[in-house]
Motif scaffolding. Structure first.
Motif, short mmCIF file in Angstrom:
data_model
loop_
_atom_site.label_atom_id
_atom_site.label_comp_id
_atom_site.label_asym_id
_atom_site.label_seq_id
_atom_site.Cartn_x
_atom_site.Cartn_y
_atom_site.Cartn_z
N CYS A 360 0.86 -1.18 0.00
CA CYS A 360 0.00 0.00 0.00
C CYS A 360 0.90 1.24 0.00
O CYS A 360 2.12 1.13 0.04
CB CYS A 360 -0.92 0.00 1.22
SG CYS A 360 -0.07 0.18 2.80
N SER A 364 -2.54 5.69 1.92
CA SER A 364 -3.69 4.78 1.91
C SER A 364 -4.47 4.93 3.21
O SER A 364 -3.90 5.14 4.28
CB SER A 364 -3.23 3.33 1.75
OG SER A 364 -2.56 3.13 0.53
N VAL A 369 -6.47 -0.42 3.97
CA VAL A 369 -5.40 -1.35 4.33
C VAL A 369 -5.96 -2.53 5.12
O VAL A 369 -5.53 -3.68 4.94
CB VAL A 369 -4.30 -0.62 5.12
CG1 VAL A 369 -3.21 -1.60 5.56
CG2 VAL A 369 -3.69 0.50 4.28
#
Length: 411
Positions: A360, A364, A369
């Motif tokens: 990620c 993010s 996540v």
């Protein structure tokens, strides 16, 4: 709202959870290996049952009939693979298989802990943040009272699920994160915040160079299993190429010990990928085993396996010596800049994934996540920049700390 949420009990998270399959603490490594191969679970619980002791008064379990059973740990295929990859095990593989299962149990205390079904979610989160990986919880069923009258002892190789007259399940970080995700709206605006702004990107990572020997990663693999993370495979510029994940290794078999002994970290990453080992790497493993006079590894490990790893090794072992001698001992697999490879379909009925790392960006969102990690059945996500350079890692434990603090401020 926050106070009422934290009053949930662990029994609320145990609904429909399967009963633990068990292995006796008196079992051998070979027993553990057989139990893992015949189970759909990646982990098998290990129990110490002393039938001469009366039931303890510490609130653990229930029933008893004059016996005391306690889960003392858990084992997975990664524990077996790491143990069989050690020098002593390689020189005497048959003796390694007959060693007690305690040899492969984690030496870090507190990874597994018994709790009552009435244990609060708040207390469960606190225990996990203190380092407990698995909470062992009695399953509340109508048949418990009948089972208490006829407790069933376990042998070294038994797959029974009944202890102290009842069945148990266990809860993990993933179970708690899933439960929180189901009520994610209660935590607004936390879920939409970036992992960078929340300060949960850890730079304490386990990493190895792509060209380093896989055997040099053994301690890192063991640590990543204990920490419920993974080992990043990077190039000399710090670019993330892939990973050696305990989750992926747990879907392999013991013959992978031969690959760890002979291959580089980058080639091992390719070897354990979900398409099965590439033929040229299988041949490389065979040749290097012969050079080190370690053919006994295959005789003891691979012949008892049925996966594509062992099958490929044994097929190569039976091929002509002329073909084997043509294999270069310097065979390597060159990664692209993005670290992506072409693979065939999955070889296992278990859920497996590719060795490509789950990644990620620092910007993010937390909820993105969380969903990403849960979708790939891992407890972490690597954080990279746009140029693929490795920034750090986000873990379930880091997420739980944020949720715990948020709930405290709301309550």
């Amino acid at each position: 709202m926050a106070v009422s949420f934290l009053r949930y009990e662990v029994s609320d998270l145990c609904l429909a959870k399967p009963a633990l399959r068990s292995l006796s603490a008196s079992a051998t490594v070979a027993d553990a290996l057989e139990a893992l191969k015949t189970s759909d679970d990646n982990f098998i619980s290990v129990w110490d049952c002393n039938h001469s002791k009366p039931k303890s008064l510490d609130g653990v379990g229930g029933g008893g009939g004059g016996q005391l059973c306690r889960c003392v740990g858990k084992v997975c295929m990664v524990d077996v693979i790491c143990y069989l990859s050690k020098d002593d095990s390689l020189t005497s593989p048959s003796a390694a298989l007959q060693a007690p299962v305690s040899e492969i149990l984690t030496k870090t205390p507190g990874h597994v802990m018994h709790v009552e079904p009435s244990c609060s979610l708040r207390a469960a989160i606190d225990l996990i943040l203190e380092g407990v990986q698995n909470l062992v919880v009695p399953i509340r069923t109508r048949s418990n009272s009948r089972r208490k009258q006829h407790p069933k002892p376990i042998s070294a190789t038994s797959a029974t699920t009944i202890h102290n007259g009842q069945e148990f399940c266990w809860l993990t970080q993933e179970d708690v994160i899933r439960f929180l995700l189901n009520s994610i709206g209660l935590f607004s605006p936390l879920p939409a915040m970036s992992i960078d702004s929340l300060g949960i990107i850890s730079t304490d990572i386990l990493a190895i160079n792509y060209h380093s020997s896989a055997s040099s990663a053994l301690q890192l693999i063991s640590r990543s299993l204990s920490q419920q993370t993974s080992v990043a495979v990077v190039d000399t510029d710090g670019v993330l190429i892939g990973e050696i994940s305990p989750f992926t290794l747990a879907c392999c078999d013991e013959s992978v010990a031969a690959a760890i002994t002979t291959l580089s970290a980058g080639d091992l990453m390719s070897y354990i990928d979900c398409g099965g080992p590439p033929e040229h790497l299988v041949k490389t493993v065979m040749q290097r085993l012969k050079e080190r006079k370690l053919q006994g590894v295959l005789e003891n490990y691979s012949l008892s396996s049925s996966s594509s790893y062992a099958h490929a090794l044994m097929m190569t072992s039976s091929s002509s010596s002329d073909e084997e001698s043509s294999v270069s001992s310097n065979t390597t697999l060159r990664p692209t800049r993005s670290g992506r490879y072409t693979r065939s379909s999955s070889y296992s009925a278990r859920m497996v994934r590719r060795a490509e790392a789950i990644v990620c960006h620092p910007k993010s969102s937390l909820v993105a996540v969380m969903i990403q990690a849960i979708a790939h059945r891992v407890n972490y996500v690597w954080v990279i920049e746009d140029d693929c350079s490795l920034v750090g890692i986000v873990t379930f434990s880091g997420m739980l700390e944020v949720f715990r603090e948020h709930l405290e401020t709301m309550g």
